[in-house]
Enzyme design. Structure first.
Site, mmCIF file in Angstrom:
data_model
loop_
_atom_site.group_PDB
_atom_site.id
_atom_site.type_symbol
_atom_site.label_atom_id
_atom_site.label_comp_id
_atom_site.label_asym_id
_atom_site.label_seq_id
_atom_site.Cartn_x
_atom_site.Cartn_y
_atom_site.Cartn_z
ATOM 1 N N ASN A 7 0.881 -1.169 0.000
ATOM 2 C CA ASN A 7 0.000 0.000 0.000
ATOM 3 C C ASN A 7 0.923 1.224 0.000
ATOM 4 O O ASN A 7 1.468 1.607 1.029
ATOM 5 C CB ASN A 7 -0.887 -0.026 1.255
ATOM 6 C CG ASN A 7 -1.853 1.135 1.299
ATOM 7 O OD1 ASN A 7 -1.750 2.079 0.506
ATOM 8 N ND2 ASN A 7 -2.795 1.072 2.223
ATOM 9 N N LYS A 14 3.148 0.811 3.243
ATOM 10 C CA LYS A 14 2.793 -0.230 4.210
ATOM 11 C C LYS A 14 2.879 -1.566 3.497
ATOM 12 O O LYS A 14 2.495 -1.663 2.333
ATOM 13 C CB LYS A 14 1.338 -0.040 4.682
ATOM 14 C CG LYS A 14 1.157 1.047 5.713
ATOM 15 C CD LYS A 14 -0.251 0.957 6.290
ATOM 16 C CE LYS A 14 -0.902 2.305 6.286
ATOM 17 N NZ LYS A 14 -2.298 2.388 6.425
ATOM 18 N N ARG A 90 -2.521 -1.997 -3.522
ATOM 19 C CA ARG A 90 -3.695 -1.147 -3.369
ATOM 20 C C ARG A 90 -3.578 -0.012 -4.386
ATOM 21 O O ARG A 90 -2.530 0.639 -4.482
ATOM 22 C CB ARG A 90 -3.735 -0.565 -1.966
ATOM 23 C CG ARG A 90 -4.891 0.384 -1.809
ATOM 24 C CD ARG A 90 -4.760 1.206 -0.563
ATOM 25 N NE ARG A 90 -5.905 2.083 -0.445
ATOM 26 C CZ ARG A 90 -5.885 3.234 0.206
ATOM 27 N NH1 ARG A 90 -4.784 3.643 0.789
ATOM 28 N NH2 ARG A 90 -6.951 3.973 0.273
ATOM 29 N N HIS A 179 -12.922 3.333 -0.141
ATOM 30 C CA HIS A 179 -12.943 2.261 0.877
ATOM 31 C C HIS A 179 -13.623 0.997 0.342
ATOM 32 O O HIS A 179 -14.124 0.183 1.110
ATOM 33 C CB HIS A 179 -13.729 2.678 2.154
ATOM 34 C CG HIS A 179 -13.165 3.802 2.923
ATOM 35 N ND1 HIS A 179 -13.950 4.796 3.462
ATOM 36 C CD2 HIS A 179 -11.891 4.093 3.274
ATOM 37 C CE1 HIS A 179 -13.184 5.660 4.098
ATOM 38 N NE2 HIS A 179 -11.928 5.263 3.994
ATOM 39 N N ASN A 210 -10.714 7.450 10.393
ATOM 40 C CA ASN A 210 -10.373 8.863 10.242
ATOM 41 C C ASN A 210 -11.053 9.402 8.977
ATOM 42 O O ASN A 210 -11.636 10.477 8.960
ATOM 43 C CB ASN A 210 -8.851 8.965 10.176
ATOM 44 C CG ASN A 210 -8.396 10.362 10.388
ATOM 45 O OD1 ASN A 210 -9.066 11.145 11.075
ATOM 46 N ND2 ASN A 210 -7.284 10.700 9.792
ATOM 47 N N ARG A 240 -12.235 16.070 7.644
ATOM 48 C CA ARG A 240 -12.995 16.469 6.444
ATOM 49 C C ARG A 240 -14.426 16.808 6.799
ATOM 50 O O ARG A 240 -15.048 16.140 7.637
ATOM 51 C CB ARG A 240 -13.010 15.332 5.416
ATOM 52 C CG ARG A 240 -11.658 15.018 4.861
ATOM 53 C CD ARG A 240 -11.746 13.944 3.782
ATOM 54 N NE ARG A 240 -10.499 13.206 3.722
ATOM 55 C CZ ARG A 240 -10.405 11.887 3.634
ATOM 56 N NH1 ARG A 240 -11.484 11.136 3.556
ATOM 57 N NH2 ARG A 240 -9.225 11.313 3.601
ATOM 58 N N ARG A 285 -10.854 9.285 20.574
ATOM 59 C CA ARG A 285 -10.451 9.021 21.961
ATOM 60 C C ARG A 285 -10.325 10.324 22.722
ATOM 61 O O ARG A 285 -10.802 10.445 23.857
ATOM 62 C CB ARG A 285 -9.116 8.263 21.988
ATOM 63 C CG ARG A 285 -9.266 6.833 21.571
ATOM 64 C CD ARG A 285 -7.955 6.204 21.254
ATOM 65 N NE ARG A 285 -7.477 6.657 19.954
ATOM 66 C CZ ARG A 285 -6.621 5.989 19.199
ATOM 67 N NH1 ARG A 285 -6.138 4.854 19.620
ATOM 68 N NH2 ARG A 285 -6.242 6.453 18.020
ATOM 69 N N GLY A 331 -11.473 2.131 12.599
ATOM 70 C CA GLY A 331 -11.018 2.592 13.915
ATOM 71 C C GLY A 331 -12.129 3.003 14.878
ATOM 72 O O GLY A 331 -12.164 2.558 16.028
ATOM 73 N N GLU A 384 -8.198 -4.874 5.332
ATOM 74 C CA GLU A 384 -8.002 -4.568 3.914
ATOM 75 C C GLU A 384 -6.873 -5.394 3.305
ATOM 76 O O GLU A 384 -6.918 -5.739 2.132
ATOM 77 C CB GLU A 384 -7.800 -3.061 3.721
ATOM 78 C CG GLU A 384 -9.130 -2.340 3.945
ATOM 79 C CD GLU A 384 -9.039 -0.822 4.000
ATOM 80 O OE1 GLU A 384 -9.151 -0.216 2.941
ATOM 81 O OE2 GLU A 384 -8.873 -0.264 5.098
HETATM 82 P P1 ADP Z 1 -7.774 5.601 8.752
HETATM 83 O O1 ADP Z 1 -7.440 4.212 8.237
HETATM 84 O O2 ADP Z 1 -8.818 6.313 7.947
HETATM 85 O O3 ADP Z 1 -6.588 6.432 9.075
HETATM 86 P P2 ADP Z 1 -8.676 4.178 11.120
HETATM 87 O O4 ADP Z 1 -9.702 3.227 10.611
HETATM 88 O O5 ADP Z 1 -7.365 3.616 11.543
HETATM 89 O O6 ADP Z 1 -8.505 5.385 10.139
HETATM 90 O O7 ADP Z 1 -9.337 4.958 12.357
HETATM 91 C C1 ADP Z 1 -8.600 5.873 13.113
HETATM 92 C C2 ADP Z 1 -9.524 6.555 14.075
HETATM 93 O O8 ADP Z 1 -10.215 5.598 14.889
HETATM 94 C C3 ADP Z 1 -8.829 7.462 15.075
HETATM 95 O O9 ADP Z 1 -8.613 8.729 14.549
HETATM 96 C C4 ADP Z 1 -9.818 7.507 16.217
HETATM 97 O O10 ADP Z 1 -10.760 8.534 15.991
HETATM 98 C C5 ADP Z 1 -10.538 6.179 16.141
HETATM 99 N N1 ADP Z 1 -10.169 5.246 17.218
HETATM 100 C C6 ADP Z 1 -9.166 4.341 17.221
HETATM 101 N N2 ADP Z 1 -9.137 3.672 18.399
HETATM 102 C C7 ADP Z 1 -10.154 4.160 19.156
HETATM 103 C C8 ADP Z 1 -10.668 3.875 20.464
HETATM 104 N N3 ADP Z 1 -10.125 2.930 21.239
HETATM 105 N N4 ADP Z 1 -11.734 4.593 20.879
HETATM 106 C C9 ADP Z 1 -12.302 5.546 20.107
HETATM 107 N N5 ADP Z 1 -11.869 5.836 18.871
HETATM 108 C C10 ADP Z 1 -10.815 5.172 18.394
#
Ligand code: ADP
Length: 398
Positions: A7, A14, A90, A179, A210, A240, A285, A331, A384
């Site tokens: 990726n 990655k 990817r 996605h 995110n 965003r 968080r 996340g 993914e």
């Molecule tokens: P991306 O792949 O789009 O960068 P992720 O799917 O890894 O995003 O999600 C990241 C987001 O998930 C973080 O910015 C945060 O908001 C949220 N997140 C991750 N762990 C936790 C948790 N334990 N509690 C609440 N939110 C979390």
């Protein structure tokens, strides 16, 4: 087969090496700060993670370092490069040219190049990754797996924007969605988990990371999704804005002295829950912690985020004339129980009732709705890399 998953971003790469039969991850890691100074992390499964500074002026050195780490006589996951049977890349944007994953060939690469203006930040980096791997590992079959491909089944009524049709015809301005690898993987996994027949199911996948997007998946095919021409559309995200009145671009631009590109930059990088929380954080968080201490901006950000998700779920239930199951993933979807609880509260009219104890559970696939619920709500962790591995093997097996 041993499949290397790549990726490639503009300054990062990655990677994971996966055994496609057992789907075990043999090794994984990350190259960061490519073109700046360079840092490599490498973790063979079962061994300790190593991180070290390593000069990476270009992606070529980065891929070479990954190959060296994977074949290192002491710590490598494989003895030699010949053990890598295939590479899955990817690729962010496949435009209308790719409705599925594709074998990397000169023609395929030419078609991906034609999609560069649709994803000027991502596709060039993805192409560099493919190019470098072709040079360093000639003869290893490679497959491109597109973020947009799963959404190509959307009907015209879902993907057309109501602008003069010539702009669609000439410039391909339409909804594409992103996605897709995650939406495809999670919808299949949800059907399997609940014992639903994919062909007869109506599923809504909430990929809340995110970057965040929702898709409506009917009979295993995407019929609508919330991101658009670019990933800026749809839900409120970390930084965003998601959907807003397009007139905001001109109106705000005049107020703050920025052109359209400048305002779009604000909408991409300084908006979402970060902007709503007065710059506090884009991370849930931090927002949950601040809200629990009475921070009103964090509370508002949380509310706006959940409300937009719930409204989009409602729209997609309407698009499919009903829904059988909803998945939360990525996340936020996998980890933020409070966000899930707030969203599910809005969905009572669909016949979903939260099982609070299940919602507090962590890890793996979990049904978080009560058994009496008419529609099931579940947490389904996305993966993914495994999805790209499966796609790669499927394309190579024809
Ligand atoms: P991306 O792949 O789009 O960068 P992720 O799917 O890894 O995003 O999600 C990241 C987001 O998930 C973080 O910015 C945060 O908001 C949220 N997140 C991750 N762990 C936790 C948790 N334990 N509690 C609440 N939110 C979390």
């Amino acid at each position: 087969m041993k499949v290397l998953i790549i990726n490639c971003g503009s300054s990062s790469l990655k990677y994971q090496l996966i055994d496609s039969e057992s789907e075990a991850v043999l090794a994984k890691g990350l190259c960061e700060r490519i073109g700046i100074d360079g840092r490599l992390s490498y973790e063979k499964t079962g061994a300790e993670k190593e991180t070290r500074d390593a000069p990476m002026p270009t992606h070529t050195e980065a891929v070479q370092l990954v190959v060296d780490a994977l074949t290192n006589p002491k710590t490598g996951a494989i003895a030699s490069l010949s053990e890598i049977d295939a590479i899955g890349h990817r690729v962010v944007h496949g435009g209308e040219k790719f409705a599925g994953s594709a074998l990397v060939t000169d023609e395929m690469l030419a078609a991906v190049k034609e999609c560069i203006d649709l994803a000027p930040l991502h596709n060039p980096a993805n192409l560099i990754g493919i190019d470098v791997c072709r040079k360093l590992m000639p003869g290893v079959p490679m497959v491109g797996v597109f973020d947009t491909a799963f959404h190509q089944t959307m009907p015209r009524k879902a993907y057309l924007y109501a602008i003069p049709i010539e702009y669609y015809e000439q410039y391909k301005i339409r909804k594409y969605g992103f996605h897709g690898t995650s939406h495809s993987f999670v919808s299949k996994e949800l059907a399997r988990f609940l014992g639903l027949k994919l062909e007869d199911s109506r599923i809504i996948v909430c990929h809340l990371g995110n970057g965040a997007s929702i898709s409506a998946v009917q009979g295993g095919k995407c019929v609508d999704t919330s991101m658009g021409l670019t990933p800026l559309a749809g839900l409120v995200m970390g930084t965003r804005s998601g959907d807003l009145d397009p007139s905001v671009v001109d109106f705000l631009g005049k107020k703050i002295g920025k052109d359209a590109a400048g305002v779009i930059d604000v909408l991409n990088k300084k908006s979402g829950v970060l902007g709503l929380s007065r710059g506090l954080s884009s991370d849930f968080r931090d927002l949950e912690e601040a809200a629990s201490k009475g921070n009103k901006d964090a509370e508002a950000a949380f509310e706006v985020f959940c409300y937009r998700v719930a409204c989009t779920v409602g729209a997609y239930a309407a698009a499919m004339n009903g829904v059988d199951a909803i998945a939360f993933t990525a996340g936020i979807g996998e980890n933020a129980a409070g966000v899930r609880a707030q969203i599910v509260k809005y969905l009572g009219y669909l016949g979903i009732e939260l099982d609070a104890a299940k919602n507090a559970q962590r890890g793996g696939n979990v049904k978080i709705s009560t058994d009496a619920s008419r529609v099931a709500a579940c947490v389904i962790p996305t993966n993914e890399e495994i999805a790209i591995c499966r796609e790669t093997v499927a394309v190579l097996k024809g």
